[in-house]
Motif scaffolding. Structure first.
Motif, PDB file in Angstrom:
ATOM      1  N   GLN A 156       0.838  -1.180   0.037  1.00 56.49           N
ATOM      2  CA  GLN A 156       0.007   0.130  -0.106  1.00 56.49           C
ATOM      3  C   GLN A 156       1.085   1.314   0.026  1.00 56.49           C
ATOM      4  O   GLN A 156       1.798   1.215   0.705  1.00 56.49           O
ATOM      5  CB  GLN A 156      -0.968  -0.068   1.208  1.00 56.49           C
ATOM      6  N   ALA A 157       0.498   2.306  -0.707  1.00 59.39           N
ATOM      7  CA  ALA A 157       1.135   3.574  -0.750  1.00 59.39           C
ATOM      8  C   ALA A 157       0.979   4.229   0.510  1.00 59.39           C
ATOM      9  O   ALA A 157      -0.362   4.224   0.666  1.00 59.39           O
ATOM     10  CB  ALA A 157       0.740   4.272  -1.954  1.00 59.39           C
ATOM     11  N   PRO A 158       2.018   4.806   1.529  1.00 61.03           N
ATOM     12  CA  PRO A 158       1.533   5.354   2.716  1.00 61.03           C
ATOM     13  C   PRO A 158       0.983   6.593   2.644  1.00 61.03           C
ATOM     14  O   PRO A 158       0.014   6.539   3.436  1.00 61.03           O
ATOM     15  CB  PRO A 158       3.096   5.646   3.164  1.00 61.03           C
ATOM     16  N   GLU A 162      -2.564   7.575   4.730  1.00 63.21           N
ATOM     17  CA  GLU A 162      -2.503   8.835   5.613  1.00 63.21           C
ATOM     18  C   GLU A 162      -3.448   9.745   5.543  1.00 63.21           C
ATOM     19  O   GLU A 162      -3.968  10.504   6.242  1.00 63.21           O
ATOM     20  CB  GLU A 162      -0.926   9.358   5.672  1.00 63.21           C
ATOM     21  N   ARG A 163      -3.743  10.028   4.082  1.00 64.33           N
ATOM     22  CA  ARG A 163      -4.650  11.194   3.840  1.00 64.33           C
ATOM     23  C   ARG A 163      -5.924  10.532   3.688  1.00 64.33           C
ATOM     24  O   ARG A 163      -6.952  11.143   4.173  1.00 64.33           O
ATOM     25  CB  ARG A 163      -4.344  11.387   2.497  1.00 64.33           C
ATOM     26  N   LEU A 164      -6.339   9.349   3.942  1.00 65.53           N
ATOM     27  CA  LEU A 164      -7.516   8.752   3.959  1.00 65.53           C
ATOM     28  C   LEU A 164      -7.915   8.860   5.591  1.00 65.53           C
ATOM     29  O   LEU A 164      -8.951   9.362   5.942  1.00 65.53           O
ATOM     30  CB  LEU A 164      -7.568   7.259   3.800  1.00 65.53           C
ATOM     31  N   LYS A 165      -6.938   8.677   6.268  1.00 59.49           N
ATOM     32  CA  LYS A 165      -7.172   8.844   7.760  1.00 59.49           C
ATOM     33  C   LYS A 165      -7.578  10.255   8.299  1.00 59.49           C
ATOM     34  O   LYS A 165      -8.367  10.652   9.218  1.00 59.49           O
ATOM     35  CB  LYS A 165      -6.006   8.267   8.755  1.00 59.49           C
ATOM     36  N   ARG A 166      -6.631  11.165   7.788  1.00 57.05           N
ATOM     37  CA  ARG A 166      -6.982  12.786   7.982  1.00 57.05           C
ATOM     38  C   ARG A 166      -8.311  12.938   7.417  1.00 57.05           C
ATOM     39  O   ARG A 166      -8.971  13.784   8.044  1.00 57.05           O
ATOM     40  CB  ARG A 166      -6.018  13.517   7.058  1.00 57.05           C
ATOM     41  N   ILE A 167      -8.772  12.624   6.155  1.00 59.40           N
ATOM     42  CA  ILE A 167     -10.040  13.057   5.775  1.00 59.40           C
ATOM     43  C   ILE A 167     -11.138  12.469   6.966  1.00 59.40           C
ATOM     44  O   ILE A 167     -12.148  13.234   7.054  1.00 59.40           O
ATOM     45  CB  ILE A 167     -10.188  12.784   4.327  1.00 59.40           C
ATOM     46  N   ARG A 168     -11.036  11.213   7.227  1.00 62.79           N
ATOM     47  CA  ARG A 168     -11.958  10.791   8.311  1.00 62.79           C
ATOM     48  C   ARG A 168     -12.089  11.288   9.445  1.00 62.79           C
ATOM     49  O   ARG A 168     -13.425  11.588  10.010  1.00 62.79           O
ATOM     50  CB  ARG A 168     -11.966   9.190   8.212  1.00 62.79           C
ATOM     51  N   GLN A 169     -10.975  11.591   9.874  1.00 63.52           N
ATOM     52  CA  GLN A 169     -10.816  12.355  11.189  1.00 63.52           C
ATOM     53  C   GLN A 169     -11.384  13.928  10.768  1.00 63.52           C
ATOM     54  O   GLN A 169     -12.141  14.187  12.087  1.00 63.52           O
ATOM     55  CB  GLN A 169      -9.385  12.847  11.685  1.00 63.52           C
ATOM     56  N   LEU A 170     -11.183  14.430   9.802  1.00 65.13           N
ATOM     57  CA  LEU A 170     -11.939  15.745   9.630  1.00 65.13           C
ATOM     58  C   LEU A 170     -13.499  15.823   9.483  1.00 65.13           C
ATOM     59  O   LEU A 170     -14.228  16.530  10.392  1.00 65.13           O
ATOM     60  CB  LEU A 170     -11.246  16.217   8.400  1.00 65.13           C
ATOM     61  N   THR A 206     -16.366  13.734  -0.132  1.00 72.64           N
ATOM     62  CA  THR A 206     -16.861  12.337  -0.122  1.00 72.64           C
ATOM     63  C   THR A 206     -16.182  11.653  -1.383  1.00 72.64           C
ATOM     64  O   THR A 206     -15.905  10.684  -1.486  1.00 72.64           O
ATOM     65  CB  THR A 206     -18.340  12.610  -0.273  1.00 72.64           C
ATOM     66  N   ALA A 207     -16.021  12.440  -2.479  1.00 72.00           N
ATOM     67  CA  ALA A 207     -15.720  11.991  -3.656  1.00 72.00           C
ATOM     68  C   ALA A 207     -14.111  11.533  -3.679  1.00 72.00           C
ATOM     69  O   ALA A 207     -13.715  10.607  -3.917  1.00 72.00           O
ATOM     70  CB  ALA A 207     -15.849  12.646  -4.754  1.00 72.00           C
ATOM     71  N   VAL A 208     -13.544  12.560  -2.938  1.00 71.61           N
ATOM     72  CA  VAL A 208     -11.944  12.265  -2.512  1.00 71.61           C
ATOM     73  C   VAL A 208     -11.663  11.264  -1.571  1.00 71.61           C
ATOM     74  O   VAL A 208     -10.983  10.151  -2.206  1.00 71.61           O
ATOM     75  CB  VAL A 208     -11.368  13.512  -2.131  1.00 71.61           C
ATOM     76  N   GLU A 209     -12.571  11.080  -0.644  1.00 73.62           N
ATOM     77  CA  GLU A 209     -12.358   9.809   0.120  1.00 73.62           C
ATOM     78  C   GLU A 209     -12.660   8.609  -0.386  1.00 73.62           C
ATOM     79  O   GLU A 209     -12.118   7.495  -0.326  1.00 73.62           O
ATOM     80  CB  GLU A 209     -13.488   9.991   1.630  1.00 73.62           C
ATOM     81  N   SER A 210     -13.690   8.580  -1.513  1.00 72.85           N
ATOM     82  CA  SER A 210     -14.090   7.210  -2.071  1.00 72.85           C
ATOM     83  C   SER A 210     -12.929   6.948  -2.859  1.00 72.85           C
ATOM     84  O   SER A 210     -12.574   5.890  -3.027  1.00 72.85           O
ATOM     85  CB  SER A 210     -15.223   7.363  -2.991  1.00 72.85           C
ATOM     86  N   ALA A 211     -12.334   7.716  -3.727  1.00 73.14           N
ATOM     87  CA  ALA A 211     -11.362   7.367  -4.419  1.00 73.14           C
ATOM     88  C   ALA A 211     -10.211   6.799  -3.632  1.00 73.14           C
ATOM     89  O   ALA A 211      -9.341   6.150  -4.288  1.00 73.14           O
ATOM     90  CB  ALA A 211     -10.936   8.751  -5.289  1.00 73.14           C
ATOM     91  N   LEU A 212      -9.731   7.496  -2.690  1.00 72.99           N
ATOM     92  CA  LEU A 212      -8.659   7.129  -1.839  1.00 72.99           C
ATOM     93  C   LEU A 212      -8.932   5.765  -1.168  1.00 72.99           C
ATOM     94  O   LEU A 212      -7.954   4.813  -1.035  1.00 72.99           O
ATOM     95  CB  LEU A 212      -8.398   8.131  -0.693  1.00 72.99           C
ATOM     96  N   ALA A 213     -10.136   5.331  -0.977  1.00 73.47           N
ATOM     97  CA  ALA A 213     -10.568   4.010  -0.360  1.00 73.47           C
ATOM     98  C   ALA A 213     -10.210   3.257  -1.294  1.00 73.47           C
ATOM     99  O   ALA A 213      -9.884   1.819  -1.008  1.00 73.47           O
ATOM    100  CB  ALA A 213     -12.084   4.186   0.180  1.00 73.47           C
ATOM    101  N   ARG A 300      -5.888  15.381  -6.195  1.00 76.36           N
ATOM    102  CA  ARG A 300      -6.892  15.939  -5.759  1.00 76.36           C
ATOM    103  C   ARG A 300      -6.900  16.209  -4.019  1.00 76.36           C
ATOM    104  O   ARG A 300      -7.557  16.899  -3.398  1.00 76.36           O
ATOM    105  CB  ARG A 300      -8.010  15.097  -6.260  1.00 76.36           C
ATOM    106  N   SER A 301      -6.386  15.045  -3.372  1.00 79.29           N
ATOM    107  CA  SER A 301      -6.366  14.822  -2.091  1.00 79.29           C
ATOM    108  C   SER A 301      -5.559  16.169  -1.514  1.00 79.29           C
ATOM    109  O   SER A 301      -5.798  16.644  -0.403  1.00 79.29           O
ATOM    110  CB  SER A 301      -5.906  13.562  -1.536  1.00 79.29           C
ATOM    111  N   ALA A 302      -4.728  16.428  -2.177  1.00 81.19           N
ATOM    112  CA  ALA A 302      -3.700  17.452  -1.812  1.00 81.19           C
ATOM    113  C   ALA A 302      -4.329  18.717  -1.706  1.00 81.19           C
ATOM    114  O   ALA A 302      -4.183  19.603  -0.750  1.00 81.19           O
ATOM    115  CB  ALA A 302      -2.305  17.402  -2.557  1.00 81.19           C
ATOM    116  N   VAL A 303      -5.059  18.897  -2.864  1.00 83.70           N
ATOM    117  CA  VAL A 303      -5.997  20.238  -3.085  1.00 83.70           C
ATOM    118  C   VAL A 303      -7.023  20.482  -1.684  1.00 83.70           C
ATOM    119  O   VAL A 303      -7.396  21.365  -1.365  1.00 83.70           O
ATOM    120  CB  VAL A 303      -6.582  20.335  -4.203  1.00 83.70           C
TER     121      VAL A 303
END
Length: 345
Positions: A156-158, A162-170, A206-213, A300-303
């Motif tokens: 898995q790419a770290p 990491e970004r998925l976790k941050r989005i879910r926490q937010l 929502t869309a960014v989280e889904s793509a990361l998932a 997109r997740s960086a944006v």
């Protein structure tokens, strides 16, 4: 060296290196965002950059591993890599005054892509990054360095996790906490932009989280990557890149992380320029279909997350980010891209 131009502590560190024992001029460029001390020292054999790492920033063995990696990349014939030089005692890392210090050649060029963009400059950046990645992929770390600089296949790419976790926490309380800490009466431009970012975040999350998932379930190859390669860390002389600076965030990642970071900062949302950049990169270092898709997901997740990072630093960690004009300029760019992102998802 004129002692009056520099603090006794800096003068002491500079004397640790034979290259800077007779410095004629010392300058302190604009401070970075990381807390590092950066000094430009002019000596009889050229200009050097003295870097004082923030206290407790990184383990010494990680910094030493980074120094060996940069030397390896340089020895593979990649230009524009500033390799730390040994001190008078033969060590590339000097411990003085509560910090670790390193000295490296001051690379030529200016980080001026935005004021002078061109297709040739995009191509040059893509080629230089591809060469850097190809050389880094052949680095063999010591056991003490493998935690950060070893290569891996099909993991898995770290950055994804990491970004998925941050989005879910937010989305589960973090955004609400930020809103509660954001000044409501201060009409400072930084906070005005921050309020707008907090309004836009849920529309794209929502869309960014889904793509990361989806990407979280994919496997990628990992190798040493820069991870913080962006506009201000790419030096140009004419149309050619003559320096990739500040490798302090380097560790193993998928190369898509660097591609998203670099070209997201240089060309933002220009699809034609993105096509040129990725095609040029792949002339030297081909990407899989999954990696090409990951570049877009990470961009997109960086944006989505970049503005939140600066708000946290100002409102929760109490850093003076809002008072830095450079930060405000970056926030303006972030919110423009975030507006485009909300319209596209």
């Amino acid at each position: 060296m004129a002692e009056s131009t520099v603090s006794p502590a800096i003068a002491d560190v500079l004397r640790s290196f034979t290259q800077t024992r007779e410095v004629t001029e010392v300058a302190f460029p604009a401070a970075g965002f990381s807390g590092a001390i950066i000094v430009r020292a002019n000596g009889p054999i050229g200009d050097f950059c003295l870097r004082g790492w923030p206290p407790d920033a990184l383990p010494e063995r990680r910094i030493r591993g980074l120094h060996r990696l940069l030397l390896h990349i340089h020895q593979q014939g990649v230009g524009g890599v500033s390799v730390p030089v040994p001190s008078a005692m033969g060590d590339t890392l000097v411990l003085r005054h509560g910090r670790c210090w390193q000295l490296e050649p001051w690379l030529p060029g200016t980080a001026d892509y935005r004021s002078n963009p061109s297709e040739n400059r995009i191509r040059s950046a893509a080629r230089r990054l591809a060469k850097w990645h190809r050389a880094a992929a052949s680095f063999i770390p010591r056991d003490s360095e493998a935690e950060w600089f070893a290569c891996h296949n099909r993991v898995q790419a770290p950055a994804v996790g990491e970004r998925l976790k941050r989005i879910r926490q937010l989305r589960h309380g973090g955004l609400r906490q930020l809103k509660s800490r954001l000044p409501t009466s201060d009409r400072h431009e930084f906070y005005d932009i921050g309020r707008h970012i907090l309004e836009l975040f849920p529309r794209a999350a929502t869309a960014v989280e889904s793509a990361l998932a989806v990407a979280e379930n994919s496997s990628f190859r990992l190798q040493p990557c820069l991870r913080d390669i962006w506009h201000d860390h790419v030096l140009y002389t004419g149309d050619e890149v003559t320096g990739l600076i500040d490798a302090s965030a380097c560790r193993h990642e998928n190369v898509a992380t660097d591609l998203a970071r670099l070209f997201g900062s240089l060309i933002e949302d220009d699809p034609d320029a993105w096509e040129i950049a990725l095609k040029e990169y792949q002339q030297l270092s081909p990407l899989t279909a999954e990696e090409l898709a990951l570049v877009q997901i990470l961009d997109r997740s960086a944006v989505l997350l970049a503005g939140i990072t600066w708000l946290r630093r100002s409102c929760i960690e109490n850093e003076p980010a809002a008072d830095d004009d450079r930060v405000v300029l970056r926030m303006q760019t972030i919110v423009t891209r975030l507006e485009r992102l909300t319209r596209s998802v």
